[in-house]
Design an enzyme around this catalytic site. Sequence first.
Site, short mmCIF file in Angstrom:
data_model
loop_
_atom_site.label_atom_id
_atom_site.label_comp_id
_atom_site.label_asym_id
_atom_site.label_seq_id
_atom_site.Cartn_x
_atom_site.Cartn_y
_atom_site.Cartn_z
N CYS A 1 -1.34 7.75 28.20
CA CYS A 1 -0.70 9.03 28.55
C CYS A 1 -1.35 10.21 29.21
CB CYS A 1 -0.01 9.43 27.19
SG CYS A 1 -1.19 10.27 26.07
N SER B 1 -11.64 11.06 24.52
CA SER B 1 -10.14 11.07 24.17
C SER B 1 -9.68 12.57 23.96
CB SER B 1 -9.80 10.31 23.06
OG SER B 1 -9.94 8.79 23.17
N GLU C 1 -10.24 8.59 18.38
CA GLU C 1 -8.98 8.09 18.04
C GLU C 1 -9.10 6.55 18.02
OE1 GLU C 1 -5.60 8.40 20.74
OE2 GLU C 1 -6.95 8.89 22.72
N GLN D 1 -5.77 -0.09 23.68
CA GLN D 1 -5.07 0.21 24.82
C GLN D 1 -6.42 -0.58 26.00
OE1 GLN D 1 -4.74 4.27 24.51
NE2 GLN D 1 -2.38 4.21 24.65
N GLY E 1 12.60 8.03 20.96
CA GLY E 1 11.65 7.20 21.57
C GLY E 1 11.20 6.23 20.80
#
Length: 442
Positions: free
Chosen positions: A56, A115, A120, A126, A195
Amino acid sequence: MVTLGTVLALIGLTYRDAPLTHIAQLSDAQHLFTAIEKLMGAADPALRGIVVLATCNRFGMYLDTVRFHDAIDAIVAAAADVLGISVQDAAQEFTACTGSTAANRLFRVAAGLDSMVVGEAEISGQVATAFQRALAGATSSSALNVLFQSAARVAKRVATDTNLGAAGRSIAAVALDAAERSIGPLSGAAVLLVGTGSYIRVVASTLKARECHDVSVFSSSGRQFEFAADRGLFAVDQEALAESLRRADLVVTCSGTGTVVLDAELMRSVMHQRGRPLQVVDLAVQPDVPEPTRQLPGVDVIGLEQVIDAASHTNAVATASITDAEVMIAAAVDEFVDEIATRRLDPAVVALRQHVTDLIDREIGRLSQRLPDEVMAEVQRSLRRIANSLLHTPTIQARTLARDGHGERYVDALHTLFGIDIPGADKGSALSTTAESDSQHR
């Protein structure tokens, strides 16, 4: 086998360099990926491999380039077309670096040091997913395989040997902290999630850890039913959305689709019937909550940009662990440089061994016509032992020269002494000093 003459590189942008909307556009841009496929599939390819890491807040392309500048120029041009801006403007947003600098960047990303919230945990997964996707799509290369395998090892080492992940830091946690400062503890709150993407999954887990059990989920895609069933949540359909909004203490939205769910007409009706303010956390890169909704009285929206600002304050508490992690990453980069440099001379070492083996095989073939089998067997063993002994020192020397950045001397020596040419070899290395750049692409 890693091939000589290519350059490992990273080109990309992050929330620090470019609008979040640009990152979202690039992450879902088939036109860009088609352009990259052409670079790899050409008769004279500029790219040998690529791994795309899209989250993101960052979009990065890790490249194994044959012609570095051609590859970068083509990628920036394709990205500019996707974004609808000039190549010059796109170049200002992208940062390109190569060699050990690119390796350091990936290792810091995988370990959670680059991050929004330092440490995180989600990012290492990912990175692993991006690598697996490249393997499945056959877009990775031997050099990129080594790079991402090294990143996985250092990320695990940092997670195990430092306290960075101990506090459960994440964007979701920071966002919910901000919401709690406004509405109080979430343990007794009614929360509506909008979502079903990766961020919402993290939010749901974080809410559960905070003993918030009145959690509903809505998605315009219809996936909320399966999502809710897997997590013990309440699924909300379109007809029940307005009622869920009326009773919610907190709404967390991150649809990731760019589709407006909380439109002004719906929310005006909801707010009129609620009679009290509504706290909304919008974690979508392309905001789910449009400006007309944000302007409605009583609607208080915490956006991703505000979460980023809040996260920057939490990063200071991890100073000691960050220092420890940086030391581990520096050591891992050195290990990677040594390994990749050594592997890049593998074709030369293999060529030398093949040259000697061919000579021995010819001699064995000649002698086998004249000597008895038992004698020939002993001669063959002797010739193999002599060859292995002779090749031991050149093999060790290849590793030494590679680590010192002088692999081209080894390649030149093979050509001079034995007439051996190494396909793809040149005077450069993927991690040579001249490739150590870190700058805005111009």
